[in-house]
Motif scaffolding. Structure first.
Motif, PDB file in Angstrom:
ATOM      1  N   MET A  26       0.792  -1.041   0.144  1.00  0.00           N
ATOM      2  CA  MET A  26      -0.122  -0.043   0.007  1.00  0.00           C
ATOM      3  C   MET A  26       0.898   1.320   0.077  1.00  0.00           C
ATOM      4  O   MET A  26       0.717   2.088  -0.541  1.00  0.00           O
ATOM      5  N   ILE A  27       1.990   1.105   1.024  1.00  0.00           N
ATOM      6  CA  ILE A  27       2.893   2.560   0.697  1.00  0.00           C
ATOM      7  C   ILE A  27       3.647   2.673  -0.509  1.00  0.00           C
ATOM      8  O   ILE A  27       3.851   3.538  -1.025  1.00  0.00           O
ATOM      9  N   VAL A  28       4.067   1.560  -1.065  1.00  0.00           N
ATOM     10  CA  VAL A  28       4.654   1.348  -2.670  1.00  0.00           C
ATOM     11  C   VAL A  28       3.550   2.006  -3.612  1.00  0.00           C
ATOM     12  O   VAL A  28       4.039   2.909  -4.364  1.00  0.00           O
ATOM     13  N   ILE A  29       2.477   1.619  -3.544  1.00  0.00           N
ATOM     14  CA  ILE A  29       1.489   1.943  -4.387  1.00  0.00           C
ATOM     15  C   ILE A  29       1.142   3.562  -4.127  1.00  0.00           C
ATOM     16  O   ILE A  29       1.080   4.445  -4.961  1.00  0.00           O
ATOM     17  N   PHE A  30       1.092   3.850  -2.785  1.00  0.00           N
ATOM     18  CA  PHE A  30       0.813   5.257  -2.676  1.00  0.00           C
ATOM     19  C   PHE A  30       1.909   6.063  -3.027  1.00  0.00           C
ATOM     20  O   PHE A  30       1.838   7.320  -3.761  1.00  0.00           O
ATOM     21  N   VAL A  31       3.131   5.718  -3.006  1.00  0.00           N
ATOM     22  CA  VAL A  31       4.464   6.522  -3.412  1.00  0.00           C
ATOM     23  C   VAL A  31       4.388   6.451  -4.627  1.00  0.00           C
ATOM     24  O   VAL A  31       4.876   7.632  -5.284  1.00  0.00           O
ATOM     25  N   VAL A  32       4.290   5.355  -5.764  1.00  0.00           N
ATOM     26  CA  VAL A  32       4.262   5.376  -7.116  1.00  0.00           C
ATOM     27  C   VAL A  32       3.208   6.430  -7.515  1.00  0.00           C
ATOM     28  O   VAL A  32       3.326   7.186  -8.479  1.00  0.00           O
ATOM     29  N   LEU A  36       4.264   9.447  -9.589  1.00  0.00           N
ATOM     30  CA  LEU A  36       3.948   9.432 -11.261  1.00  0.00           C
ATOM     31  C   LEU A  36       2.861  10.073 -11.426  1.00  0.00           C
ATOM     32  O   LEU A  36       2.173  10.542 -12.488  1.00  0.00           O
ATOM     33  N   VAL A  37       1.764   9.463 -10.999  1.00  0.00           N
ATOM     34  CA  VAL A  37       0.346   9.608 -11.375  1.00  0.00           C
ATOM     35  C   VAL A  37      -0.295  10.777 -10.943  1.00  0.00           C
ATOM     36  O   VAL A  37      -0.783  11.587 -11.900  1.00  0.00           O
ATOM     37  N   VAL A  38      -0.138  11.298  -9.820  1.00  0.00           N
ATOM     38  CA  VAL A  38      -0.705  12.554  -9.411  1.00  0.00           C
ATOM     39  C   VAL A  38      -0.034  13.899  -9.878  1.00  0.00           C
ATOM     40  O   VAL A  38      -0.878  14.554 -10.550  1.00  0.00           O
ATOM     41  N   PRO A  39       1.284  13.908 -10.377  1.00  0.00           N
ATOM     42  CA  PRO A  39       1.736  14.949 -10.906  1.00  0.00           C
ATOM     43  C   PRO A  39       1.217  14.914 -12.477  1.00  0.00           C
ATOM     44  O   PRO A  39       0.892  16.049 -13.118  1.00  0.00           O
ATOM     45  N   ARG A  40       1.121  13.775 -12.984  1.00  0.00           N
ATOM     46  CA  ARG A  40       0.442  13.945 -14.418  1.00  0.00           C
ATOM     47  C   ARG A  40      -1.032  14.487 -14.504  1.00  0.00           C
ATOM     48  O   ARG A  40      -1.685  15.267 -15.379  1.00  0.00           O
ATOM     49  N   PHE A  41      -1.554  13.848 -13.485  1.00  0.00           N
ATOM     50  CA  PHE A  41      -3.023  14.456 -13.235  1.00  0.00           C
ATOM     51  C   PHE A  41      -3.364  15.996 -12.984  1.00  0.00           C
ATOM     52  O   PHE A  41      -4.130  16.612 -13.715  1.00  0.00           O
ATOM     53  N   GLU A  42      -2.285  16.421 -12.091  1.00  0.00           N
ATOM     54  CA  GLU A  42      -2.155  17.808 -11.886  1.00  0.00           C
ATOM     55  C   GLU A  42      -1.843  18.568 -13.049  1.00  0.00           C
ATOM     56  O   GLU A  42      -2.356  19.525 -13.585  1.00  0.00           O
ATOM     57  N   GLN A  43      -0.807  18.088 -13.923  1.00  0.00           N
ATOM     58  CA  GLN A  43      -0.378  18.717 -15.247  1.00  0.00           C
ATOM     59  C   GLN A  43      -1.481  18.791 -16.330  1.00  0.00           C
ATOM     60  O   GLN A  43      -2.003  19.788 -16.491  1.00  0.00           O
ATOM     61  N   MET A  44      -2.210  17.828 -16.251  1.00  0.00           N
ATOM     62  CA  MET A  44      -3.510  17.688 -17.138  1.00  0.00           C
ATOM     63  C   MET A  44      -4.561  18.531 -16.712  1.00  0.00           C
ATOM     64  O   MET A  44      -5.181  19.336 -17.493  1.00  0.00           O
ATOM     65  N   TYR A  45      -4.739  18.756 -15.466  1.00  0.00           N
ATOM     66  CA  TYR A  45      -5.774  19.507 -14.992  1.00  0.00           C
ATOM     67  C   TYR A  45      -5.221  21.020 -14.929  1.00  0.00           C
ATOM     68  O   TYR A  45      -6.234  21.811 -15.451  1.00  0.00           O
ATOM     69  N   ASP A  46      -4.088  21.472 -14.860  1.00  0.00           N
ATOM     70  CA  ASP A  46      -3.614  22.540 -15.188  1.00  0.00           C
ATOM     71  C   ASP A  46      -3.582  22.953 -16.625  1.00  0.00           C
ATOM     72  O   ASP A  46      -4.194  24.204 -16.928  1.00  0.00           O
ATOM     73  N   GLU A  47      -3.471  21.930 -17.534  1.00  0.00           N
ATOM     74  CA  GLU A  47      -3.747  22.328 -18.848  1.00  0.00           C
ATOM     75  C   GLU A  47      -4.806  22.584 -19.250  1.00  0.00           C
ATOM     76  O   GLU A  47      -5.302  23.503 -20.076  1.00  0.00           O
TER      77      GLU A  47
END
Length: 179
Positions: A26-32, A36-47
């Protein structure tokens, strides 16, 4: 049965290692996900937000331009209407001026024709008077010759007699008017 006893059935882990492994995964999945995933979501959200805001700004700018163009169109339309009114007024004034000039020309032409007719009548009258004098003079000479009994064929004598006769005729109406 205790009050808080929960029956989890197959979900209840049998070993503590399963719980530790589950927590580690669960910690590994949270860190990944965090890296990786949250910054891409944030980038798409900002765009998307930037695209939407840019679209809204473009729409607002287009609306301002449309309003400015509409105001300019209304101003041009008002100018065109005032220009049309001025042109109509100028045309009306020019029409009145042309009509007045035509009346003046017609009046002048009428006066000219009247003067020509009067001059023609006077000239014709003069010719008729000259013809009548010649005819009356010839008749008077013939009549005088018959009355006197002597021939008045002499041109000089006949001319003097005719002039005297005409002078007497012209003075006779003047004397009758005085009486």
């Amino acid at each position: 049965m205790p009050l808080l006893e929960i029956n989890l059935g197959p979900l209840l882990p049998h070993y503590a290692s399963e719980i530790v492994m589950g927590i580690l995964l669960m910690i590994v999945i949270f860190v990944v996900m965090q890296r990786l995933v949250v910054p891409r979501f944030e980038q798409m959200y900002d765009e998307r937000r930037a695209a939407i805001e840019g679209g809204m700004e473009k729409a607002e700018a287009a609306q301002r331009e449309a309003e400015a163009a509409l105001e300019q169109y209304r101003a041009q339309l008002a100018d065109a209407r005032s220009e049309a009114a001025r042109i109509r007024e100028d045309a009306k004034n020019q029409g009145a001026q042309i009509l007045a000039e035509m009346r003046e020309e017609a009046q002048a032409e009428s006066e000219r024709i009247r003067a020509q007719a009067h001059a023609a009548i006077e000239a014709e009258r003069g010719q008729v008077v000259a013809q009548l004098r010649a005819e009356v003079g010839g008749l008077a000479t013939t009549l005088a010759g018959r009355i006197v009994g002597e021939s008045l064929d002499d041109d000089e004598r006949a001319r003097r007699t005719v002039e005297r006769f005409i002078a007497d005729l012209e003075s006779s109406p003047a004397e009758s008017e005085r009486v």
